[in-house]
Write a protein that holds these residues in place. Structure first.
Motif, mmCIF file in Angstrom:
data_model
loop_
_atom_site.group_PDB
_atom_site.id
_atom_site.type_symbol
_atom_site.label_atom_id
_atom_site.label_comp_id
_atom_site.label_asym_id
_atom_site.label_seq_id
_atom_site.Cartn_x
_atom_site.Cartn_y
_atom_site.Cartn_z
ATOM 1 N N TYR A 1 -12.038 2.990 -0.557
ATOM 2 C CA TYR A 1 -12.683 2.631 -1.820
ATOM 3 C C TYR A 1 -13.973 1.855 -1.603
ATOM 4 C CZ TYR A 1 -8.669 4.382 -4.369
ATOM 5 O OH TYR A 1 -7.715 5.208 -4.891
ATOM 6 N N VAL B 1 -4.645 8.597 1.672
ATOM 7 C CA VAL B 1 -5.592 8.258 0.616
ATOM 8 C C VAL B 1 -6.704 9.304 0.545
ATOM 9 C CG1 VAL B 1 -7.166 6.509 -0.255
ATOM 10 C CG2 VAL B 1 -5.087 5.816 0.915
ATOM 11 N N GLU B 2 -7.314 9.590 1.677
ATOM 12 C CA GLU B 2 -8.377 10.586 1.693
ATOM 13 C C GLU B 2 -7.821 11.983 1.454
ATOM 14 O OE1 GLU B 2 -11.430 10.356 4.590
ATOM 15 O OE2 GLU B 2 -11.130 8.233 4.984
ATOM 16 N N ARG C 1 1.817 1.994 -3.483
ATOM 17 C CA ARG C 1 0.687 2.476 -4.281
ATOM 18 C C ARG C 1 0.435 3.946 -4.010
ATOM 19 N NH1 ARG C 1 -1.618 -2.547 -3.021
ATOM 20 N NH2 ARG C 1 -2.911 -1.668 -1.391
ATOM 21 N N LEU C 2 0.574 4.367 -2.767
ATOM 22 C CA LEU C 2 0.375 5.779 -2.458
ATOM 23 C C LEU C 2 1.335 6.648 -3.237
ATOM 24 C CD1 LEU C 2 -0.108 5.690 1.399
ATOM 25 C CD2 LEU C 2 -1.801 6.366 -0.289
ATOM 26 N N ILE D 1 -7.086 7.906 -7.926
ATOM 27 C CA ILE D 1 -8.109 8.607 -7.157
ATOM 28 C C ILE D 1 -8.798 9.662 -7.988
ATOM 29 C CG2 ILE D 1 -8.431 10.234 -5.263
ATOM 30 C CD1 ILE D 1 -6.599 8.668 -3.620
ATOM 31 N N ALA E 1 0.814 -1.205 0.000
ATOM 32 C CA ALA E 1 0.000 0.000 0.000
ATOM 33 C C ALA E 1 0.850 1.259 0.000
ATOM 34 C CB ALA E 1 -0.939 -0.005 1.210
ATOM 35 N N GLU F 1 -6.825 2.237 2.826
ATOM 36 C CA GLU F 1 -7.094 2.377 1.392
ATOM 37 C C GLU F 1 -8.305 1.544 0.993
ATOM 38 O OE1 GLU F 1 -4.528 1.836 -2.719
ATOM 39 O OE2 GLU F 1 -4.294 0.387 -1.095
ATOM 40 N N CYS F 2 -8.360 0.320 1.486
ATOM 41 C CA CYS F 2 -9.478 -0.566 1.174
ATOM 42 C C CYS F 2 -10.791 0.012 1.692
ATOM 43 C CB CYS F 2 -9.224 -1.947 1.779
ATOM 44 S SG CYS F 2 -10.482 -3.180 1.397
ATOM 45 N N THR G 1 -2.025 1.102 6.320
ATOM 46 C CA THR G 1 -2.336 1.952 5.173
ATOM 47 C C THR G 1 -3.175 1.192 4.156
ATOM 48 O OG1 THR G 1 -0.257 3.165 5.483
ATOM 49 C CG2 THR G 1 -1.330 3.366 3.341
ATOM 50 N N CYS H 1 -1.963 6.544 6.806
ATOM 51 C CA CYS H 1 -3.353 6.102 6.671
ATOM 52 C C CYS H 1 -4.260 7.231 6.192
ATOM 53 C CB CYS H 1 -3.866 5.549 7.999
ATOM 54 S SG CYS H 1 -3.216 3.924 8.427
ATOM 55 N N ILE I 1 -1.429 6.605 -6.936
ATOM 56 C CA ILE I 1 -2.571 7.305 -6.367
ATOM 57 C C ILE I 1 -2.984 8.517 -7.188
ATOM 58 C CG2 ILE I 1 -1.402 8.941 -4.818
ATOM 59 C CD1 ILE I 1 -3.377 8.086 -2.681
#
Length: 469
Positions: free
Chosen positions: A287, A193-194, A40-41, A49, A37, A283-284, A279, A190, A45
């Motif tokens: 989404y 993502v948002e 991926r960020l 996103i 994760a 992320e999960c 994280t 964490c 991302i």
């Protein structure tokens, strides 16, 4: 298990020191199999996103004679440890050790400078000018401000270790005692993502876009955008294990660090893995909340029980429609990205989700994309072959369904196939283990004992080489 991946995302600076390893970019919307994760960020991302604000080059800046000097990014001088000393009688191995310790120290200094800059030229002006609300800025910047004193503390400890000849003796115990401070990264990563989703949405507002563009054009930014700076802590976090390995390689057998560095390395790896796991769960959840169901029958329990994502990205169906596909731990979900009344992107679930335990995968050779005229017309023009296609279908369900999907290139297709195969095998292995357990009748379908693949620490160049093989 993949080899160590540390330079997954270059820190936005021109390093003063020699890099420990080579870095490169891995292209494509889909993240590779077993990609953690945290990676991926840093890598996907920006594409995954935001569907309205994908990264694009800045428009040419108008010619301003008064600001010629600031039209170029402020560059950091490149300097090695050996450049800081007049002479020395060290062995080549000890020189390498000092170079890596110097890179560690200077990396902390540069990180602190950049985090202070972010606070001074982004957060404070946007708050003062009311470009964003305090709540919005708090969501985007997260706990970044609290990370500055942590790294200031490490920098001070490292500088105290430097002797009169600018060499450092034992560093292992110092790092071992400081690494628990990195637990603070759980909260920060964490939130990313948002934070990225909100930042992309706010960029649609003219005042926000103009402010961020002016900052990016200014010399202090080195032509980097705000997200590059906000992603710096994550990039720094995943680099610590590599730096420690390099120091350990250059440490002689009778050195005090020979005993303490392995303990410090084990500690930081466990912290990075914990941050990555948390994280991935965040992320999960993000989404999952973004899924919009058209029918109650689409709300499969496998979606809610999934704790992480293998990958997600854009694929086309046989009608040429762009779908955003999510491969959750226990379920494959096809969606269409749409905007809600507030302008936020939501993912409208397309047809029935497919549990990975009943999933069937076909790798379609080029030219065999589905056989139908609509498929060929959607994907090709004239007599061109249909390329980079795969087919997923369910088995063992009352309403069987099949989806022929096209990736944007062959590399992307292979990443999808690798992730899908991994998800299918692990899901069925998990089901088999549960069915064989004498306690299986009392176990819930929440397979909490399964752990996501551990953080990989190889370079992107190595990853690309492996993927091409």
């Amino acid at each position: 298990m993949m080899s160590d991946l540390m330079k997954d995302s270059e820190e936005p600076s021109n390093k003063r020191v020699k890099p420990v390893g080579k870095g490169g970019g891995v292209t494509g919307i889909i993240t590779p199999v077993k990609t953690p994760a945290l990676k991926r960020l840093g890598k996907s991302i920006t594409r995954s996103i935001s569907f309205r604000t994908e990264a694009r080059p800045l428009p040419p800046a108008p010619i301003r004679s008064r600001q010629k000097a600031s039209s170029f990014p402020r560059r950091r001088s490149s300097q090695c440890w050996s450049d800081t000393v007049d002479s020395h009688d060290l062995t080549a191995k000890e020189i390498k050790r000092q170079e890596v310790i110097y890179e560690l120290t200077e990396g902390e200094r540069q990180l602190i400078e950049d985090l202070r800059l972010v606070k001074k030229v982004y957060y404070e002006p946007m708050l003062t000018l009311d470009i964003m609300t305090e709540s919005e800025l708090g969501q985007i910047f997260g706990t970044l401000d609290s990370l500055i004193p942590l790294h200031e503390d490490l920098l001070a400890r490292l500088e105290r270790l430097r002797g009169s000849e600018k060499t450092v003796g034992a560093v292992g115990i110092t790092l071992f005692n400081w690494f628990p401070c990195l637990e603070a990264y759980v909260t920060y990563c964490c939130n990313q993502v948002e934070a990225k989703a909100l930042l992309d949405m706010k960029k649609q507002q003219k005042r926000v876009e103009q402010f961020l563009r002016l900052c990016q054009e200014s010399s202090f930014s080195r032509k980097l955008d705000l997200w590059n700076f906000l992603d710096l802590p994550r990039s720094r976090l995943v680099k610590y294990p590599l730096l420690l390995r390099e120091i350990l390689k250059s440490t002689p057998p009778d050195h005090p660090d020979e005993d303490t560095l392995p303990d410090a390395l084990e500690l930081v790896q466990s912290i990075v893995s914990e941050v990555d796991r948390k994280t991935g769960e965040a992320e999960c959840q993000f989404y999952r909340r973004g899924l919009a169901y058209l029918e109650d029958g689409q709300r499969l329990p496998e979606i809610q029980l999934s704790r992480f994502l293998y990958c997600h990205g854009e694929l086309k169906n046989s009608k040429g429609q762009k779908l955003h596909v999510f491969l959750f731990e226990l379920c494959l979900v096809l969606t269409r990205s749409v905007e809600d009344k507030e302008g936020c992107v939501v993912f409208q679930v397309y047809r029935q989700p497919l549990p990975t335990a009943t999933l069937h995968l076909e790798d379609l050779p080029d030219g065999e994309g589905g056989g139908g005229g609509a498929f060929r017309g959607a994907f090709t023009s004239g007599n061109d072959k249909v390329r980079n296609c795969l087919r997923v279908s369910s088995r063992g369900r009352s309403k069987a369904q099949s989806h022929s999907l096209q990736a944007n290139d062959s590399f992307n297709k292979q990443q999808w196939i690798s992730c899908l195969r991994q998800a299918m095998v692990q899901s069925r292995d998990r089901d088999a283990q549960v069915s064989q357990s004498p306690l299986s009748s009392r176990l819930s379908p929440d397979f909490a004992l399964y752990h996501i693949a551990e953080l990989s620490l190889s370079s992107d160049a190595e990853m690309a080489d492996q993927s091409s093989q």
